[in-house]
Design an enzyme around this catalytic site. Structure first.
Site, PDB file in Angstrom:
ATOM      1  N   HIS A 145      38.109  35.519  96.644  1.00 47.52           N
ATOM      2  CA  HIS A 145      38.056  36.473  95.533  1.00 47.52           C
ATOM      3  C   HIS A 145      39.439  37.103  95.301  1.00 47.52           C
ATOM      4  O   HIS A 145      39.964  37.078  94.178  1.00 47.52           O
ATOM      5  CB  HIS A 145      37.025  37.558  95.857  1.00 47.52           C
ATOM      6  CG  HIS A 145      36.925  38.633  94.820  1.00 47.52           C
ATOM      7  ND1 HIS A 145      35.942  38.644  93.860  1.00 47.52           N
ATOM      8  CD2 HIS A 145      37.702  39.705  94.565  1.00 47.52           C
ATOM      9  CE1 HIS A 145      36.127  39.693  93.064  1.00 47.52           C
ATOM     10  NE2 HIS A 145      37.180  40.356  93.471  1.00 47.52           N
ATOM     11  N   GLU A 146      40.018  37.647  96.365  1.00 44.47           N
ATOM     12  CA  GLU A 146      41.312  38.317  96.207  1.00 44.47           C
ATOM     13  C   GLU A 146      42.398  37.310  95.822  1.00 44.47           C
ATOM     14  O   GLU A 146      43.320  37.637  95.079  1.00 44.47           O
ATOM     15  CB  GLU A 146      41.692  39.091  97.470  1.00 44.47           C
ATOM     16  CG  GLU A 146      40.689  40.193  97.877  1.00 44.47           C
ATOM     17  CD  GLU A 146      40.348  41.181  96.763  1.00 44.47           C
ATOM     18  OE1 GLU A 146      41.163  41.357  95.836  1.00 44.47           O
ATOM     19  OE2 GLU A 146      39.232  41.760  96.810  1.00 44.47           O
ATOM     20  N   HIS A 188      42.499  36.964  92.149  1.00 46.90           N
ATOM     21  CA  HIS A 188      43.338  38.015  91.557  1.00 46.90           C
ATOM     22  C   HIS A 188      44.813  37.664  91.752  1.00 46.90           C
ATOM     23  O   HIS A 188      45.625  37.799  90.841  1.00 46.90           O
ATOM     24  CB  HIS A 188      43.076  39.357  92.249  1.00 46.90           C
ATOM     25  CG  HIS A 188      41.780  40.014  91.870  1.00 46.90           C
ATOM     26  ND1 HIS A 188      41.476  40.344  90.576  1.00 46.90           N
ATOM     27  CD2 HIS A 188      40.725  40.431  92.626  1.00 46.90           C
ATOM     28  CE1 HIS A 188      40.274  40.936  90.547  1.00 46.90           C
ATOM     29  NE2 HIS A 188      39.799  40.997  91.772  1.00 46.90           N
ATOM     30  N   GLU A 211      39.201  40.494  86.813  1.00 44.28           N
ATOM     31  CA  GLU A 211      38.008  40.203  87.613  1.00 44.28           C
ATOM     32  C   GLU A 211      37.411  38.840  87.239  1.00 44.28           C
ATOM     33  O   GLU A 211      36.803  38.177  88.071  1.00 44.28           O
ATOM     34  CB  GLU A 211      36.994  41.334  87.400  1.00 44.28           C
ATOM     35  CG  GLU A 211      35.970  41.471  88.487  1.00 44.28           C
ATOM     36  CD  GLU A 211      36.547  41.732  89.866  1.00 44.28           C
ATOM     37  OE1 GLU A 211      37.688  42.212  89.999  1.00 44.28           O
ATOM     38  OE2 GLU A 211      35.839  41.433  90.842  1.00 44.28           O
TER      39      GLU A 211
HETATM   40 ZN    ZN Z   1      38.001  41.914  92.335  1.00 49.57          ZN
END
Ligand code: ZN
Length: 500
Positions: free
Chosen positions: A264-265, A268, A294
């Site tokens: 997830h990170e 980003h 996001e």
């Molecule tokens: Zn996030």
């Protein structure tokens, strides 16, 4: 006006200084959550307050205003017009906020973060409530000063997602809720009827988990020459361009948490690494807003990394890394854990893709009521629990799994939560568009190849910086207006029809 116009060059130089100061603040903020000794909190608060003051002075410098005015007189065109327009908006906002208020907010955020961590551990909302009160009062004062008057929540949303407001978000969320609540009920019922919980994954070596997180995120395309991965209580991504810091956390008995929060990170992080670095500090070189941000993390985490194709590539390596604890766990059983749905799961960061969005609907509703003055801070825990019962069918047993679970309010980051679900909506639409543009995409994943998808995202999303808001970007990139339809269809396909 050409881009070599002296006042424009001065504007760019000044924006660059503001950007560099921001990166210093970012590194200290990262350090605070990764490395800071508990006794150093007050000193760090002072440091952050001074940096905020310096940044405010730069952002409100008369020279900046003068350069802007000269550019506007000449009439910038094309990219320069976008840069000037965004800089004007930021400048006008900054000059309306007194330095003393900006410093106070930075100091409060630092203190409130530590108070929140202590209160959460003690499951005691009353220890955090005064800090939340102060943050709300500051947010209202800011809204007054910036001309938002009686619409402080609109300002809170616009800060994270320029161009969005509570009304537009509310309309999208109403559309989502209408489809999501019945979908969640159907899936919950199926899961409960299926009986038995997915197999438990226990005793996964932490060091091996760290190596796995690094290897998988590098394979997806995160560049470790320009980034790193560390540990914090709450995973996050900080920085941009050539210095992007990711964090995760490790639990021997929950190995998918570290893997998926790292992915997830990294989503980003890949966005930040893909922004045009030559434009750093201007609207052309920053992300389009938190909802689009996001969408990048969610697309990699969910559409890509929870797919069967992805696991058909990763599974052999995963089993080699964790052979002991995975003994006797079949491929189907492992996939069931990856796509596990937990009826009534009360922790947002642990929630599955369906219930996650219910968590956001809950927080949006409560923030709206807090800002409208319909809900007092003291009544927040009870309101949280009531809404939880309405959406999830059960109440938290303590504040740690209820109102104190999220870090966001400790920094006054109101209006941030909606970005998560808006990001899920955008991700679902981008995924449909990527699959149409890149035939055989899932075949790539099965071979551990992710470059075509990353290239498409670089071209379609990353390279554009903040030229468009979330609505315009989604329309251009996907050919469709932002809505709940693609997300609902995706969730239905993965969790409702597909046997897991
Ligand atoms: Zn996030």
């Amino acid at each position: 006006m050409t881009t070599s116009f002296p006042a424009y060059l001065e504007l760019l130089a000044r924006l660059r200084r503001i950007h560099v100061l921001g990166t210093v603040t970012g590194v200290l903020g990262w350090d605070e959550q990764v490395n800071l000794p508990p006794g150093a909190a007050v000193r760090r608060g002072e440091q952050m307050a001074l940096l905020a003051e310096l940044a405010h002075a730069e952002a409100t410098a008369p020279g900046l205003g003068a350069a802007l005015a000269k550019c506007e007189v000449v009439g910038p065109v094309g990219e320069a017009a976008l840069v000037v327009e965004a800089a004007r908006r930021d400048y006008d906002r900054a000059v309306k906020l007194p330095a003393e208020l900006v410093a106070e907010k930075a100091r409060l955020s630092s203190e409130a973060y530590h108070a929140w961590a202590v209160a959460r551990a003690a499951r005691d909302f009353s220890a955090f409530a005064p800090f939340l009160e102060k943050h709300l009062a500051l947010a209202r004062r800011e809204a007054e000063l910036l001309g938002y008057g009686d619409r402080p929540y609109d300002l809170a949303i616009d800060r994270h997602d320029p161009g969005l407001d509570a009304h537009r978000v509310g309309a999208l969320f109403a559309e989502l809720r209408a489809g999501l609540v019945p979908l969640a009920q159907r899936v919950d019922q199926r899961v409960r009827a299926g009986g038995g919980r997915p197999v438990a994954l226990r005793g996964f070596d932490i060091e091996a988990q760290r190596r796995m997180a690094l290897a998988v995120t590098a394979r997806l395309g995160f560049d470790y020459q320009r980034g790193r991965l560390d540990v914090s209580l709450h995973p996050f991504c900080e920085g941009s361009g050539d210095d992007v810091r990711l964090t995760t956390r490790f639990d021997a008995d929950n190995p998918l948490d570290s893997l998926y929060s790292s992915i997830h990170e990294a989503g980003h992080g890949m966005y930040e690494q893909g922004l045009p670095t030559g434009h750093a500090g201007t609207a052309l070189g920053v992300a389009a807003g938190m909802a689009v941000h996001e969408s990048q993390s969610r697309l990699w985490e969910n559409q890509v990394a929870r797919s069967r194709a992805f696991w058909s590539w990763l599974e052999p390596e995963y089993r080699a890394a964790f052979s002991g604890p995975l003994d006797g766990v079949s491929a189907d059983a492992l996939h069931a854990v990856v796509n596990q749905v937990e009826p009534g799961g009360l922790i947002r960061v642990d929630a599955d893709e369906i219930h996650y969005n219910l968590h956001i609907l809950l927080r949006f509703e409560l923030e709206k009521r807090l800002f409208a003055g319909e809900l007092a801070v003291a009544d927040l825990p009870a309101a949280w629990d009531d809404l939880c019962e309405e959406l999830f069918g059960r109440r938290p047993s303590h504040a740690g799994e209820g109102v104190l679970q999220d870090v966001h309010w400790s920094s006054g980051a109101f209006g941030y939560f909606p970005s998560y679900t808006l990001g899920n909506m955008i991700a679902a639409q981008l995924w449909d568009a990527a699959c149409a543009a890149l035939p055989g995409l899932e075949g790539d994943f099965a071979r551990g190849e992710f470059g075509r998808l990353l290239g498409w995202l670089r071209e379609t999303v990353h390279a554009h910086g903040r030229r468009e808001d979330a609505f315009a970007l989604t329309r251009r990139a996907t050919g469709l207006d932002l809505g709940a339809g693609a997300l609902l269809a995706y969730l239905e396909k993965r969790y409702d029809r597909e046997a897991n």
